[in-house]
Design a protein around this motif. Structure first.
Motif, PDB file in Angstrom:
ATOM      1  N   ALA A 218       8.359  43.059 -33.871  1.00 15.39           N
ATOM      2  CA  ALA A 218       9.792  42.981 -34.153  1.00 15.39           C
ATOM      3  C   ALA A 218      10.547  44.142 -33.515  1.00 15.39           C
ATOM      4  CB  ALA A 218      10.024  42.978 -35.661  1.00 15.39           C
ATOM      5  N   PRO A 219      11.773  43.911 -33.032  1.00 12.31           N
ATOM      6  CA  PRO A 219      12.595  45.021 -32.534  1.00 12.31           C
ATOM      7  C   PRO A 219      13.049  45.894 -33.695  1.00 12.31           C
ATOM      8  CG  PRO A 219      13.841  42.979 -32.515  1.00 12.31           C
ATOM      9  CD  PRO A 219      12.450  42.607 -32.879  1.00 12.31           C
ATOM     10  N   ALA A 220      13.545  47.064 -33.363  1.00 15.22           N
ATOM     11  CA  ALA A 220      13.931  48.031 -34.398  1.00 15.22           C
ATOM     12  C   ALA A 220      14.999  47.466 -35.322  1.00 15.22           C
ATOM     13  CB  ALA A 220      14.425  49.316 -33.735  1.00 15.22           C
ATOM     14  N   GLU A 221      15.917  46.660 -34.796  1.00  9.64           N
ATOM     15  CA  GLU A 221      16.992  46.109 -35.621  1.00  9.64           C
ATOM     16  C   GLU A 221      16.434  45.217 -36.720  1.00  9.64           C
ATOM     17  OE1 GLU A 221      18.711  46.856 -31.507  1.00  9.64           O
ATOM     18  OE2 GLU A 221      16.838  46.136 -32.378  1.00  9.64           O
ATOM     19  N   ALA A 226      14.669  44.290 -42.400  1.00 11.81           N
ATOM     20  CA  ALA A 226      13.633  43.784 -43.294  1.00 11.81           C
ATOM     21  C   ALA A 226      13.172  44.834 -44.302  1.00 11.81           C
ATOM     22  CB  ALA A 226      12.447  43.278 -42.489  1.00 11.81           C
ATOM     23  N   MET A 227      13.085  46.083 -43.885  1.00  9.60           N
ATOM     24  CA  MET A 227      12.607  47.130 -44.789  1.00  9.60           C
ATOM     25  C   MET A 227      13.676  47.563 -45.796  1.00  9.60           C
ATOM     26  SD  MET A 227       9.967  49.627 -42.838  1.00  9.60           S
ATOM     27  CE  MET A 227       8.274  49.092 -42.548  1.00  9.60           C
ATOM     28  N   GLY A 228      14.886  47.720 -45.320  1.00  9.09           N
ATOM     29  CA  GLY A 228      15.977  47.982 -46.249  1.00  9.09           C
ATOM     30  C   GLY A 228      16.118  49.413 -46.709  1.00  9.09           C
ATOM     31  N   THR A 229      15.027  50.143 -46.852  1.00 10.64           N
ATOM     32  CA  THR A 229      15.089  51.510 -47.385  1.00 10.64           C
ATOM     33  C   THR A 229      14.991  52.565 -46.291  1.00 10.64           C
ATOM     34  OG1 THR A 229      12.693  51.495 -47.736  1.00 10.64           O
ATOM     35  CG2 THR A 229      14.083  50.768 -49.569  1.00 10.64           C
ATOM     36  N   ILE A 230      15.038  52.158 -45.033  1.00 12.50           N
ATOM     37  CA  ILE A 230      14.893  53.114 -43.930  1.00 12.50           C
ATOM     38  C   ILE A 230      16.140  53.089 -43.064  1.00 12.50           C
ATOM     39  CG2 ILE A 230      12.382  52.795 -43.929  1.00 12.50           C
ATOM     40  CD1 ILE A 230      12.722  51.172 -41.345  1.00 12.50           C
ATOM     41  N   ALA A 233      17.005  54.869 -37.144  1.00  7.93           N
ATOM     42  CA  ALA A 233      16.190  55.845 -36.415  1.00  7.93           C
ATOM     43  C   ALA A 233      14.730  55.767 -36.839  1.00  7.93           C
ATOM     44  CB  ALA A 233      16.736  57.255 -36.644  1.00  7.93           C
ATOM     45  N   ASP A 234      14.482  55.567 -38.144  1.00  4.71           N
ATOM     46  CA  ASP A 234      13.107  55.409 -38.624  1.00  4.71           C
ATOM     47  C   ASP A 234      12.477  54.149 -38.028  1.00  4.71           C
ATOM     48  OD1 ASP A 234      13.120  57.704 -40.199  1.00  4.71           O
ATOM     49  OD2 ASP A 234      13.923  56.649 -41.948  1.00  4.71           O
ATOM     50  N   ALA A 235      13.258  53.075 -37.953  1.00  2.00           N
ATOM     51  CA  ALA A 235      12.749  51.823 -37.372  1.00  2.00           C
ATOM     52  C   ALA A 235      12.417  52.018 -35.901  1.00  2.00           C
ATOM     53  CB  ALA A 235      13.772  50.707 -37.553  1.00  2.00           C
ATOM     54  N   ALA A 240       8.248  53.093 -31.495  1.00  2.00           N
ATOM     55  CA  ALA A 240       7.623  54.019 -30.553  1.00  2.00           C
ATOM     56  C   ALA A 240       6.169  54.308 -30.935  1.00  2.00           C
ATOM     57  CB  ALA A 240       8.417  55.327 -30.508  1.00  2.00           C
ATOM     58  N   GLU A 241       5.891  54.423 -32.222  1.00  2.00           N
ATOM     59  CA  GLU A 241       4.533  54.724 -32.677  1.00  2.00           C
ATOM     60  C   GLU A 241       3.575  53.570 -32.413  1.00  2.00           C
ATOM     61  OE1 GLU A 241       3.175  57.409 -33.810  1.00  2.00           O
ATOM     62  OE2 GLU A 241       4.965  58.670 -33.904  1.00  2.00           O
ATOM     63  N   ARG A 242       4.041  52.344 -32.569  1.00  2.00           N
ATOM     64  CA  ARG A 242       3.141  51.199 -32.384  1.00  2.00           C
ATOM     65  C   ARG A 242       2.778  51.002 -30.911  1.00  2.00           C
ATOM     66  NH1 ARG A 242       7.680  46.492 -33.436  1.00  2.00           N
ATOM     67  NH2 ARG A 242       8.302  46.223 -31.246  1.00  2.00           N
ATOM     68  N   GLU A 243       3.535  51.604 -29.997  1.00  2.00           N
ATOM     69  CA  GLU A 243       3.158  51.527 -28.588  1.00  2.00           C
ATOM     70  C   GLU A 243       1.902  52.328 -28.313  1.00  2.00           C
ATOM     71  OE1 GLU A 243       6.456  52.702 -26.231  1.00  2.00           O
ATOM     72  OE2 GLU A 243       7.696  50.963 -26.771  1.00  2.00           O
ATOM     73  N   ARG A 244       1.678  53.356 -29.110  1.00  2.00           N
ATOM     74  CA  ARG A 244       0.449  54.143 -28.966  1.00  2.00           C
ATOM     75  C   ARG A 244      -0.719  53.487 -29.695  1.00  2.00           C
ATOM     76  NH1 ARG A 244       4.344  58.417 -28.865  1.00  2.00           N
ATOM     77  NH2 ARG A 244       4.563  58.455 -31.131  1.00  2.00           N
ATOM     78  N   LYS A 245      -0.437  52.937 -30.866  1.00  2.00           N
ATOM     79  CA  LYS A 245      -1.475  52.260 -31.643  1.00  2.00           C
ATOM     80  C   LYS A 245      -0.810  51.247 -32.548  1.00  2.00           C
ATOM     81  CE  LYS A 245      -5.333  52.965 -34.839  1.00  2.00           C
ATOM     82  NZ  LYS A 245      -6.087  53.951 -35.664  1.00  2.00           N
ATOM     83  N   HIS A 246      -1.281  50.017 -32.477  1.00  2.46           N
ATOM     84  CA  HIS A 246      -0.664  48.969 -33.279  1.00  2.46           C
ATOM     85  C   HIS A 246      -1.007  49.158 -34.759  1.00  2.46           C
ATOM     86  CE1 HIS A 246      -4.758  47.282 -32.827  1.00  2.46           C
ATOM     87  NE2 HIS A 246      -4.499  46.654 -33.959  1.00  2.46           N
TER      88      HIS A 246
END
Length: 325
Positions: A218-221, A226-230, A233-235, A240-246
């Motif tokens: 999913a894109p950051a938007e 979906a998360m609602g509490t973040i 920028a956190d999204a 960025a983190e999942r590009e290093r490791k899913h």
């Protein structure tokens, strides 16, 4: 022969030549038209078979994927760049149709597989005419983020409820909007064209409801909504983190977020996932100046991949539906 008779004979000869030329031109045009129709029909049949082969190729790749998590570094997520059809045929040792003047050299094929669960499923909003409270704030956050009027969301939800209500009486059924099958058909629910265009990269319509959002695709938007509490920028940091490791589990993504302090609560885990069952396969065929694209929705169930929808048209028809990654 008198001058009058000579003139009449000349006129008759000219009329005869004109008629013969007219008939010959008409016959030539009919023959040209028949050739063009036959060529167009042959091209249509050939493109159908080639695009069907591209769909079968995509289904094979998805069927061979046995990972529980679906992420953008897997083989299915690598797009097929445009290449000559002869390149694929040359790999078949049993193929004897290749030659220096083969038509396959003039045909170009490309395609890609997109994860539809990397989007918000509009079918999650309403189930059998009943609005789903846990999904409503998710879509409201997306509308806010995109700068879309909340009145448009309210209208969409209400018309979705009306369209999917199985208990609606016959009198009101005639006035109920048709249930959309594709995102562009959300206009049937009263959304403005610019609203539909803004939603296309982030929303889909699946044949089932209550499908979680895949955090790996999913894109950051969408993750933000979906998360609602973040924060957004956190999204973006999760992307960025999942590009290093899913993410193998939803908890892997949550562990990267700032701790949630009371009285705030964490995200609803039922809205999130790391795997997908619904994908869109796109095949793009170019023959001379003609470009045709086919979109297919497929459902992956274990080691089986079923085709649910197929749609074919000019490339311009799908130009506004690109998924952002």
């Amino acid at each position: 022969m008198t001058k009058r008779q000579h003139g009449a004979a000349l006129l008759a000869a000219m009329l005869t030549v004109t008629l013969v030329a007219t008939f010959a031109a008409a016959a030539l045009w009919q023959q040209w038209r028949s050739v063009e129709v036959e060529a167009a029909d042959r091209q249509r049949v050939q493109s159908t078979w080639i695009l069907t082969g591209a769909l079968d190729w995509a289904r094979l790749i998805l069927r061979e994927d046995r990972n529980r998590a679906d992420y953008l570094a897997e083989p299915w997520a690598v797009p097929l760049q445009e290449a000559r059809l002869s390149t694929f045929l040359a790999a078949d040792q049993s193929n004897n149709a290749m030659g220096e003047d083969s038509d396959a050299d003039q045909v170009f094929l490309s395609g890609e597989i997109l994860d539809l669960q990397g989007r918000l499923n509009a079918g999650n909003l309403v189930q059998r005419g009943v609005p789903q409270a846990k999904w409503e704030p998710v879509f409201r956050r997306l509308f806010d983020l995109l700068g879309l009027p909340q009145e448009q969301f309210t209208r969409m939800e209400e018309n979705l409820r009306f369209a999917s209500d199985i208990n609606i009486d016959n009198r009101n059924a005639a006035r109920a909007p048709l249930a959309p099958q594709r995102v562009e058909q959300l206009a049937w629910l009263g959304l403005a064209p610019e609203t539909v265009a803004a939603l296309q990269p982030f929303v889909t319509i699946l044949p089932v409801s209550n499908t979680p959002v895949n955090l790996n695709t999913a894109p950051a938007e969408v993750i933000y909504a979906a998360m609602g509490t973040i924060s957004l920028a956190d999204a973006q940091r999760l992307v960025a983190e999942r590009e290093r490791k899913h993410f193998s589990r939803v908890e892997d993504a949550l562990a990267l977020l700032p701790p949630v302090t009371p009285p705030a609560t964490g995200p609803d885990m039922s809205l999130l996932g790391v795997g997908s069952a619904y994908f869109e396969v796109r095949g793009r065929l170019r023959i001379d100046d003609i470009v045709i694209e086919e979109r297919s929705m497929v459902w992956k169930q274990g080691q089986s991949v079923h085709t649910l929808q197929r749609e074919r048209g000019p490339i311009e028809a799908f130009a506004t539906t690109e998924i952002k990654r």
